[in-house]
Design an enzyme around this catalytic site. Structure first.
Site, short mmCIF file in Angstrom:
data_model
loop_
_atom_site.label_atom_id
_atom_site.label_comp_id
_atom_site.label_asym_id
_atom_site.label_seq_id
_atom_site.Cartn_x
_atom_site.Cartn_y
_atom_site.Cartn_z
N HIS A 282 0.87 -1.18 -0.07
CA HIS A 282 0.16 0.04 0.10
C HIS A 282 0.87 1.17 0.01
CE1 HIS A 282 -3.65 2.26 0.36
NE2 HIS A 282 -3.82 2.17 1.87
N HIS A 321 -2.48 -2.30 -9.61
CA HIS A 321 -3.67 -1.69 -8.70
C HIS A 321 -4.81 -2.55 -8.72
CE1 HIS A 321 -5.94 1.43 -7.03
NE2 HIS A 321 -4.87 2.12 -6.56
N ASP A 377 2.59 5.34 -6.62
CA ASP A 377 3.87 5.19 -5.84
C ASP A 377 5.06 5.16 -6.64
OD1 ASP A 377 1.59 3.31 -3.71
OD2 ASP A 377 2.85 5.29 -3.26
C1 SDX Z 1 -1.61 2.21 -3.26
O1 SDX Z 1 -6.19 0.65 -3.39
C2 SDX Z 1 -5.75 2.00 -3.57
O2 SDX Z 1 -6.45 2.97 -3.94
C3 SDX Z 1 -4.41 2.08 -3.07
C4 SDX Z 1 -4.00 3.32 -3.46
C5 SDX Z 1 -4.38 4.62 -2.80
O3 SDX Z 1 -4.33 5.50 -3.15
O4 SDX Z 1 -4.85 4.28 -1.63
O5 SDX Z 1 -3.76 3.65 -4.77
C6 SDX Z 1 -2.32 3.53 -3.16
O6 SDX Z 1 -1.42 1.12 -2.49
C7 SDX Z 1 -1.08 1.75 -4.72
C8 SDX Z 1 -0.49 0.33 -5.00
C9 SDX Z 1 1.05 0.41 -4.39
N1 SDX Z 1 1.07 -1.00 -4.23
C10 SDX Z 1 2.42 -1.62 -4.96
O7 SDX Z 1 2.95 -0.90 -6.11
C11 SDX Z 1 2.99 -2.82 -4.96
C12 SDX Z 1 2.93 -3.63 -6.23
N2 SDX Z 1 1.72 -3.90 -6.69
C13 SDX Z 1 1.10 -5.39 -6.25
O8 SDX Z 1 1.31 -5.70 -5.10
C14 SDX Z 1 -0.37 -5.30 -6.75
O9 SDX Z 1 -0.46 -4.72 -7.88
C15 SDX Z 1 -1.53 -4.40 -5.81
C16 SDX Z 1 -1.18 -5.24 -4.27
C17 SDX Z 1 -1.38 -3.01 -5.78
C18 SDX Z 1 -2.80 -5.01 -6.26
O10 SDX Z 1 -2.78 -6.35 -6.08
P1 SDX Z 1 -4.33 -7.06 -6.54
O11 SDX Z 1 -5.25 -6.26 -7.04
O12 SDX Z 1 -4.48 -8.20 -5.25
O13 SDX Z 1 -3.81 -8.05 -7.80
P2 SDX Z 1 -3.11 -9.26 -7.77
O14 SDX Z 1 -2.06 -9.46 -6.73
O15 SDX Z 1 -4.23 -10.46 -7.71
O16 SDX Z 1 -2.38 -9.19 -9.25
C19 SDX Z 1 -3.10 -9.80 -10.39
C20 SDX Z 1 -1.86 -10.51 -11.33
C21 SDX Z 1 -1.26 -11.49 -10.33
O17 SDX Z 1 -0.40 -12.16 -11.15
P3 SDX Z 1 -1.11 -13.88 -11.35
O18 SDX Z 1 -1.14 -14.31 -10.26
O19 SDX Z 1 -2.33 -13.89 -12.23
O20 SDX Z 1 -0.04 -14.64 -12.59
O21 SDX Z 1 -0.92 -9.34 -11.50
C22 SDX Z 1 0.31 -9.75 -10.80
C23 SDX Z 1 0.15 -10.80 -9.67
O22 SDX Z 1 1.35 -11.50 -9.61
N3 SDX Z 1 0.71 -8.43 -10.17
C24 SDX Z 1 2.05 -8.13 -10.65
C25 SDX Z 1 2.31 -7.07 -9.66
N4 SDX Z 1 0.98 -6.54 -9.38
C26 SDX Z 1 0.08 -7.68 -9.43
N5 SDX Z 1 3.27 -8.62 -10.95
C27 SDX Z 1 4.41 -7.99 -10.82
N6 SDX Z 1 4.45 -6.89 -10.10
C28 SDX Z 1 3.47 -6.35 -9.67
N7 SDX Z 1 3.59 -5.13 -9.30
#
Ligand code: SDX
Length: 442
Positions: A282, A321, A377
């Site tokens: 997050h 996201h 971010d």
């Molecule tokens: C913020 O919610 C909000 O509004 C948050 C925010 C706010 O203003 O409050 O916008 C702020 O928290 C932004 C997000 C910051 N976090 C990151 O940058 C961390 C990296 N991102 C991931 O951890 C992820 O994308 C999340 C946590 C942000 C979202 O995760 P989800 O919605 O649970 O999606 P998921 O994990 O199910 O991903 C779907 C697929 C998966 O692949 P498969 O299992 O289908 O093969 O996408 C892949 C994930 O492995 N994936 C990524 C990835 N994010 C998702 N693969 C590589 N790198 C990534 N960053």
């Protein structure tokens, strides 16, 4: 609530005038569930039973991937189109024309302020930027290398003990003064935690600088009589605070609402939000992005890193996201702001790695198929680093901006006629009615 019958007789009709008919194939009975605002009420599933003593159906939705937890008029996001609006105003317009304190007023009051309203609002916040001296002493008790987000978490929670009147959450005057205090004091506590990390004396607020300028002064003032912030950095920070102000029901806002639903004071609810924001998935992602870019170190290492992402040993921090399946509109604005900041601070070479990483990811099937785009971010940390902030301070910067959103959401929740204490159900998977065995017999 609709009633279930063999033939699905007309049940309650949703405000949309529409219903969902479901048939339980276990019993052959049909049920008409009202549809309102594109949703069905979870509690309406409970009538679907196989017998009179059956508890009834629940929905199972870990991480609330498809569950609306509340009705809110504060922030609108369209994840597919990359749209973000605060009280209906597009984020691009607010970032270009507004100020953080004006946006905080908008989020909390629902309308842009008049000149008189904004002057009064700004004045009230300005005269509440100090904290009790005991808060300073409390913060000085942390280890020299304490993470500032942990310090902020503790300090904001501690504010609930300095303002016991904050428990009067039904009193509009109490809600107003706590709102002012939180917006006013977050930068002070954030700056104190930064100075603590540096082993430097804490710098008190001054009243004749802007919100962002005063924060820079509390962060960087040394022996000079008066710190003069560079207006370009002041503006870049104010824009960053605007972009981080709110984002509907994200993890930390959901924590504020969930904890707040118990009737606790707003300082304790916001402290819960800080705890959620601290996580690397997050608000902690901006810190993780910088550590990732530093670890990649040069553009030659990007292909190996991307391979690591694809084989699951790496996460491309700052990408992806839950809601945005398109470019996060905030990332676009921040990317542009980096150039303005680098004019003052000099170009950060890590920007070249970030830009190339983004370019590769936007063309690579792995990321395209998963609709992974830069989020808020991805670039923000480059600005914070250019301002001389250590990576540990990055989520603290996020918390300063998000405080107005957390409060706006808390205020909306407190007055929500649907408000009840948050208490989800579960699917029990453990053993039942076991007989206790004395330790000698185990
Ligand atoms: C913020 O919610 C909000 O509004 C948050 C925010 C706010 O203003 O409050 O916008 C702020 O928290 C932004 C997000 C910051 N976090 C990151 O940058 C961390 C990296 N991102 C991931 O951890 C992820 O994308 C999340 C946590 C942000 C979202 O995760 P989800 O919605 O649970 O999606 P998921 O994990 O199910 O991903 C779907 C697929 C998966 O692949 P498969 O299992 O289908 O093969 O996408 C892949 C994930 O492995 N994936 C990524 C990835 N994010 C998702 N693969 C590589 N790198 C990534 N960053």
């Amino acid at each position: 609530m609709s009633s279930g019958t063999e033939q699905g007789e007309a049940g309650a009709v949703g405000a949309d005038g529409q219903t969902l008919t479901v048939t339980d194939n276990r019993t052959g009975r049909s049920y008409e569930l009202p549809i309102t605002d594109g949703t069905i009420r979870g509690i309406d599933l409970r009538q679907i039973k196989v017998s009179e003593d059956d508890f009834g159906l629940m929905s199972y939705d870990p991480a609330f991937m498809n569950t609306a937890s509340c009705r809110s008029a504060i922030t609108f996001i369209d994840g597919d189109k990359g749209i973000l609006e605060y009280r209906g105003y597009p984020i691009e317009q607010l970032a270009e024309h507004s100020s953080y304190l004006e946006v905080a007023y908008l989020l909390i009051h629902g309308e842009l302020p008049s000149r008189e309203q904004l002057d009064a609002w700004s004045h009230e916040i300005t005269i509440h930027t100090f904290v009790h001296e005991n808060v300073k002493r409390f913060m000085q008790g942390f280890r020299h290398d304490a993470h500032p987000m942990g310090m902020l978490l503790g300090a904001v929670g501690a504010l609930s003990t300095f303002y016991p009147d904050a428990k009067e959450i039904r009193d509009p005057l109490s809600r107003h003064i706590q709102t002012i205090r939180l917006i006013a004091k977050l930068p002070t506590l954030a700056a104190f935690s930064f100075r603590h990390m540096r082993g430097q004396p804490y710098v008190y607020p001054v009243n004749d600088l802007s919100y962002a300028g005063n924060f820079l002064s509390m962060m960087y003032k040394m022996t000079e009589l008066r710190y003069e912030p560079d207006p370009r950095l002041e503006r870049a920070l104010d824009i960053l605070f605007i972009l981080h102000a709110d984002h509907e029901q994200n993890c930390s806002t959901s924590a504020v609402r969930s904890v707040g639903s118990s009737g606790v004071d707003p300082y304790s609810a916001v402290a819960a939000g800080i705890g959620a924001l601290y996580g690397p998935l997050h608000g902690g992602a901006n810190e993780a992005v910088l550590r990732m870019l530093r670890r990649i170190e040069s553009r030659e290492n990007i292909p190996a890193f991307i391979a690591g992402v694809k084989n699951g040993t790496e996460l491309l921090m700052g990408f992806g996201h839950r809601v945005y399946k398109n470019y996060d509109p905030r990332a676009k604005i921040i990317k542009k702001a980096t150039e303005d900041v680098f004019e003052v601070t000099g170009r950060n070479p890590l920007l070249d790695i970030a830009v190339e990483l983004e370019q590769i990811a936007l063309e690579d099937e792995y990321f395209v198929s998963r609709r992974l785009y830069p989020n808020v971010d991805f670039y923000s940390g480059l600005i914070y680093e250019a301002l001389g902030l250590p990576v540990e301070m990055f989520p603290v910067m996020f918390a300063i901006g998000r405080t107005s959103g957390w409060i706006a959401q808390w205020l909306e929740m407190v007055d929500d006629p649907d408000l009840k204490i948050a208490r989800p159900r579960q699917i029990y998977t453990g053993p039942r009615t076991r007989r206790y065995v004395d330790i000698a017999d185990r």
